[in-house]
Design a protein around this motif. Sequence first.
Motif, mmCIF file in Angstrom:
data_model
loop_
_atom_site.group_PDB
_atom_site.id
_atom_site.type_symbol
_atom_site.label_atom_id
_atom_site.label_comp_id
_atom_site.label_asym_id
_atom_site.label_seq_id
_atom_site.Cartn_x
_atom_site.Cartn_y
_atom_site.Cartn_z
ATOM 1 N N THR A 107 40.050 32.382 45.143
ATOM 2 C CA THR A 107 39.893 33.703 44.513
ATOM 3 C C THR A 107 41.179 34.513 44.612
ATOM 4 O O THR A 107 41.509 35.271 43.698
ATOM 5 N N GLN A 112 43.149 36.044 41.461
ATOM 6 C CA GLN A 112 43.468 37.475 41.396
ATOM 7 C C GLN A 112 44.955 37.700 41.183
ATOM 8 O O GLN A 112 45.349 38.590 40.428
ATOM 9 N N GLN A 151 45.881 37.143 37.588
ATOM 10 C CA GLN A 151 45.379 38.213 36.723
ATOM 11 C C GLN A 151 44.970 37.694 35.349
ATOM 12 O O GLN A 151 45.430 38.188 34.318
ATOM 13 N N GLU A 201 39.432 37.898 34.996
ATOM 14 C CA GLU A 201 39.548 38.643 36.258
ATOM 15 C C GLU A 201 39.878 40.111 36.010
ATOM 16 O O GLU A 201 39.325 40.999 36.665
ATOM 17 N N THR A 202 40.760 40.387 35.069
ATOM 18 C CA THR A 202 41.084 41.789 34.772
ATOM 19 C C THR A 202 39.889 42.496 34.126
ATOM 20 O O THR A 202 39.642 43.669 34.405
ATOM 21 N N ILE A 255 37.412 43.252 37.092
ATOM 22 C CA ILE A 255 37.817 44.356 37.969
ATOM 23 C C ILE A 255 37.736 45.691 37.230
ATOM 24 O O ILE A 255 37.364 46.716 37.806
ATOM 25 N N LEU A 266 44.066 43.851 42.025
ATOM 26 C CA LEU A 266 44.013 42.389 42.071
ATOM 27 C C LEU A 266 45.174 41.811 42.880
ATOM 28 O O LEU A 266 44.990 40.869 43.648
ATOM 29 N N GLY A 298 44.604 39.709 46.248
ATOM 30 C CA GLY A 298 45.100 38.336 46.256
ATOM 31 C C GLY A 298 46.047 38.076 47.411
ATOM 32 O O GLY A 298 45.917 37.074 48.128
#
Length: 125
Positions: free
Chosen positions: A23, A27, A30, A34-35, A38, A48, A52
Amino acid sequence: MTKRNKIIYWVATLWLSLGMVATGIVQLMQTKDETDRISHLGYPIYLLTLLGVWKLLGVIAVLIPKFPVLKEWAYAGFFFAMSGAVFSHFISGDGAKDYFGPALLIILTVISWYFRPAERKAITV
C-alpha cells in the motif's frame, strides 16, 4: 518465547509488512485509483506521499533488529493510520469491502505487536 508464538509473530509481521509495503508503494505511485480514493475521503493528494513514506519506514523499523522504542512508534503509527482509514471509510459511507484491508492490517499490527520477542520490546518484564 515458544515456537508457536515465534511462528505467530513472524507470520503476522511478514504479512503486515507485505501489506504496508504494497500500500505504501501504491500511495507513492499516486495512481488514479489511489488519488480518487483519497479525494473521496476528503484528504489532500499530498497525504499519499506522507503515508507511503511513513509505511515504508515503519516496515523497516519493525523488521530490523534492536531499536525497540522505534518499533513501538512504528506499531503505533500503523495502528493510527489504519484505524484512521477505517474511520474515514465509515464517515464517507463506504461499504464493508473498503473496511477489510485497513481492518486486517489493524489486526495484524496488534498480533505482531503482542507476540513480538522480548528483545524487540521497549520494556521487558
